[in-house]
Design a protein around this motif. Sequence first.
Motif, PDB file in Angstrom:
ATOM      1  N   ASN A 188       0.804  -1.219   0.000  1.00 39.13           N
ATOM      2  CA  ASN A 188       0.000   0.000   0.000  1.00 39.13           C
ATOM      3  C   ASN A 188       0.837   1.270   0.000  1.00 39.13           C
ATOM      4  O   ASN A 188       0.500   2.259   0.635  1.00 39.13           O
ATOM      5  CB  ASN A 188      -0.972   0.022   1.192  1.00 39.13           C
ATOM      6  N   PHE A 242       2.158   4.697  -1.762  1.00 40.85           N
ATOM      7  CA  PHE A 242       1.431   5.656  -2.589  1.00 40.85           C
ATOM      8  C   PHE A 242       2.155   5.773  -3.930  1.00 40.85           C
ATOM      9  O   PHE A 242       3.271   6.291  -3.987  1.00 40.85           O
ATOM     10  CB  PHE A 242       1.350   7.007  -1.880  1.00 40.85           C
ATOM     11  N   PRO A 243       1.555   5.274  -5.016  1.00 41.88           N
ATOM     12  CA  PRO A 243       2.294   5.141  -6.278  1.00 41.88           C
ATOM     13  C   PRO A 243       2.673   6.480  -6.908  1.00 41.88           C
ATOM     14  O   PRO A 243       3.621   6.539  -7.687  1.00 41.88           O
ATOM     15  CB  PRO A 243       1.312   4.382  -7.185  1.00 41.88           C
ATOM     16  N   HIS A 244       1.926   7.554  -6.564  1.00 43.07           N
ATOM     17  CA  HIS A 244       2.198   8.844  -7.208  1.00 43.07           C
ATOM     18  C   HIS A 244       3.299   9.617  -6.493  1.00 43.07           C
ATOM     19  O   HIS A 244       3.637  10.722  -6.911  1.00 43.07           O
ATOM     20  CB  HIS A 244       0.923   9.678  -7.266  1.00 43.07           C
ATOM     21  N   GLU A 276       5.377  12.123   3.780  1.00 43.83           N
ATOM     22  CA  GLU A 276       4.009  12.639   3.580  1.00 43.83           C
ATOM     23  C   GLU A 276       3.209  12.680   4.891  1.00 43.83           C
ATOM     24  O   GLU A 276       2.625  13.707   5.245  1.00 43.83           O
ATOM     25  CB  GLU A 276       3.282  11.788   2.537  1.00 43.83           C
ATOM     26  N   PHE A 306      10.170   6.177  -8.013  1.00 41.80           N
ATOM     27  CA  PHE A 306       8.766   5.869  -7.731  1.00 41.80           C
ATOM     28  C   PHE A 306       8.620   4.388  -7.372  1.00 41.80           C
ATOM     29  O   PHE A 306       9.398   3.550  -7.867  1.00 41.80           O
ATOM     30  CB  PHE A 306       7.888   6.215  -8.933  1.00 41.80           C
ATOM     31  N   SER A 341       6.855   2.033  -8.369  1.00 44.41           N
ATOM     32  CA  SER A 341       6.713   1.071  -9.463  1.00 44.41           C
ATOM     33  C   SER A 341       8.057   0.538  -9.960  1.00 44.41           C
ATOM     34  O   SER A 341       8.109  -0.488 -10.617  1.00 44.41           O
ATOM     35  CB  SER A 341       5.972   1.731 -10.625  1.00 44.41           C
ATOM     36  N   GLN A 370      -5.084   1.882  -0.517  1.00 41.88           N
ATOM     37  CA  GLN A 370      -4.587   3.254  -0.416  1.00 41.88           C
ATOM     38  C   GLN A 370      -5.235   3.979   0.763  1.00 41.88           C
ATOM     39  O   GLN A 370      -4.581   4.726   1.477  1.00 41.88           O
ATOM     40  CB  GLN A 370      -4.864   4.019  -1.718  1.00 41.88           C
ATOM     41  N   ARG A 421      -4.519  14.435  -0.482  1.00 35.12           N
ATOM     42  CA  ARG A 421      -3.104  14.132  -0.656  1.00 35.12           C
ATOM     43  C   ARG A 421      -2.847  12.799  -1.366  1.00 35.12           C
ATOM     44  O   ARG A 421      -1.817  12.627  -2.003  1.00 35.12           O
ATOM     45  CB  ARG A 421      -2.380  14.122   0.712  1.00 35.12           C
ATOM     46  N   ILE A 422      -3.759  11.840  -1.193  1.00 36.77           N
ATOM     47  CA  ILE A 422      -3.482  10.488  -1.680  1.00 36.77           C
ATOM     48  C   ILE A 422      -4.403  10.094  -2.839  1.00 36.77           C
ATOM     49  O   ILE A 422      -3.943   9.657  -3.890  1.00 36.77           O
ATOM     50  CB  ILE A 422      -3.631   9.453  -0.525  1.00 36.77           C
ATOM     51  N   PRO A 445      -4.941  13.034  -6.246  1.00 31.69           N
ATOM     52  CA  PRO A 445      -3.810  13.110  -7.179  1.00 31.69           C
ATOM     53  C   PRO A 445      -3.707  11.888  -8.092  1.00 31.69           C
ATOM     54  O   PRO A 445      -3.294  12.004  -9.243  1.00 31.69           O
ATOM     55  CB  PRO A 445      -2.592  13.196  -6.246  1.00 31.69           C
ATOM     56  N   GLN A 446      -4.101  10.729  -7.581  1.00 32.54           N
ATOM     57  CA  GLN A 446      -4.062   9.526  -8.424  1.00 32.54           C
ATOM     58  C   GLN A 446      -5.268   9.484  -9.364  1.00 32.54           C
ATOM     59  O   GLN A 446      -5.190   8.927 -10.461  1.00 32.54           O
ATOM     60  CB  GLN A 446      -4.065   8.266  -7.557  1.00 32.54           C
ATOM     61  N   VAL A 477       4.935   9.345 -15.390  1.00 30.70           N
ATOM     62  CA  VAL A 477       6.254   9.141 -14.784  1.00 30.70           C
ATOM     63  C   VAL A 477       6.215   8.093 -13.684  1.00 30.70           C
ATOM     64  O   VAL A 477       7.200   7.413 -13.441  1.00 30.70           O
ATOM     65  CB  VAL A 477       6.867  10.436 -14.196  1.00 30.70           C
ATOM     66  N   TYR A 478       5.089   7.968 -12.978  1.00 28.95           N
ATOM     67  CA  TYR A 478       5.099   7.025 -11.849  1.00 28.95           C
ATOM     68  C   TYR A 478       4.524   5.661 -12.198  1.00 28.95           C
ATOM     69  O   TYR A 478       4.267   4.848 -11.325  1.00 28.95           O
ATOM     70  CB  TYR A 478       4.441   7.641 -10.606  1.00 28.95           C
ATOM     71  N   ASP A 479       4.320   5.388 -13.488  1.00 29.14           N
ATOM     72  CA  ASP A 479       3.814   4.069 -13.879  1.00 29.14           C
ATOM     73  C   ASP A 479       4.837   2.977 -13.607  1.00 29.14           C
ATOM     74  O   ASP A 479       5.997   3.138 -13.896  1.00 29.14           O
ATOM     75  CB  ASP A 479       3.489   4.057 -15.379  1.00 29.14           C
TER      76      ASP A 479
END
Lengths: 255, 216
Positions: free
Chosen positions: A102, A104-106, A115, A148, A150, B117, B134-135, B138-139, B214-216
């Motif tokens: 879990n 945060f992927p972003h 965070e 990141f 990923s 999440q 915040r979580i 954004p996604q 970018v975060y993929d």
Amino acid sequence: MTEQAMIRAVDLHKHFGPVEVLKGVSLDVNKGEVIAVIGPSGSGKSTFLRCLIHLETIHRGTIEIEGETLVSTDAGGHCHYAPDADIRRICGKMGMVFQHFNLFPHLTVLQNIIEAPMTVKGMSRDEIVPTAEALLKKVGLFDKRDVFPSRLSGGQKQRVAIARALAMAPDILLFDEPTSALDPELTGEVLRTMRELAEEHMTMVVVTHEMAFAREVASRVIFMDGGNIVEERPAQEFFAAPEHPRTRAFLENML
Amino acid sequence: MNYVLDILPPLLEGTGVTLQVFAITLVLSIPLGLALALLRISRFGFVSGLVNGYIWLMRGTPLMLQMLFIYFALPFVPVIGIRLPDFPAAIMAFVLNYAAYFAEIFRAGILSIDRGQYEGARVLGFTYPQTMRRIVLPQVIKRILPPMSNETITLVKDTSLIYVLAMNDLLRAARGIVQRDFSTTPFVVAAAFYLIMTLVLTYGFQRLEKKYAVYD
């Protein structure tokens, strides 16, 4: 008992619809203890852990964290949870690590760690970044700070998740099958990190299928089956001479 | 060629009206749509049901009908009845209509975020609004870019509906010249204008998608 328990759970009951998943589970966890919770799937061990940190609600019983009451049950059998703000404060004494990380992927690795201290505790970036970097060094991932999630392997993700939980400076860490989603060759690095935490006397409750970890690191082992704690003993004794036939059958299958 | 240059000024003027309706609608309906989506997923059944009914009404009737209603019929509605000039009436119809569509896009995006999440944020002490801000959101932005791109492009072309309130948008300007000069060239030029606008949008959304990849 002279010392105040870090976690005191008394007679926890929980059901999903008609299915009873916890049938009166009680457990005291003392400071610095490492508790391994083992048992077949569906035995209620993950649910038990999730109830402790209020990801699930119980229907009867009492949970106290460091002497503060998260939930109690009155004589009439009604459950009373603390007010929301108190729940957040009480549960804030605990951190949790999940089977599926879990993260945060972003957010980058470093951002994942800073965070919560920034948003929840209102710390400034300058205050928390040195701590976060120290934690990343501790879990051996300092070179991944700007990557990141990923781009990480499962074992690396889980170590970031542990660092993220530690950044909130919890007194207790809960682990919900932290290595179950990992390739076998990646479990070692996560277990090593957990072992180091145990050596620093972090209080930990670990739901796991890793018998070797339970035997070598845990101070006590809890065996759950069918919503009950079937056996609860110091780790060495537990593995040397399991008492309950159900425990013996389970261990024979695992080892 | 000279003819095309001759008709450009009125067509550009029409494009200005089109772009105004487009931009104002977008700026107002996206926040409104987000608010509606958050209310729609709230655990208060009454609020959620009310929003659900609103979305049904807005998606279930033609935008042109809504515009005509707000302009011609709203003044006669008791209590809330007000008489709006044509431009604000058109904007109001577009915003109310598009917010409903955006709300459903936001809702789908929010529901697509894994429960883990929320749990990850919760055990770190995040409140629900903090988790959203915040979580989750954004996604969500990244995931809803393709449907948002679709909807925005549709909006560019939907702006031509304001002709029913006799406003001089790009298409109405073109039609005026067609009728005056008995030439269909203004239609071709107008089509080129619409294509340029949607091309810019498509490009913009592609850039955004790349940025969020970018975060993929």
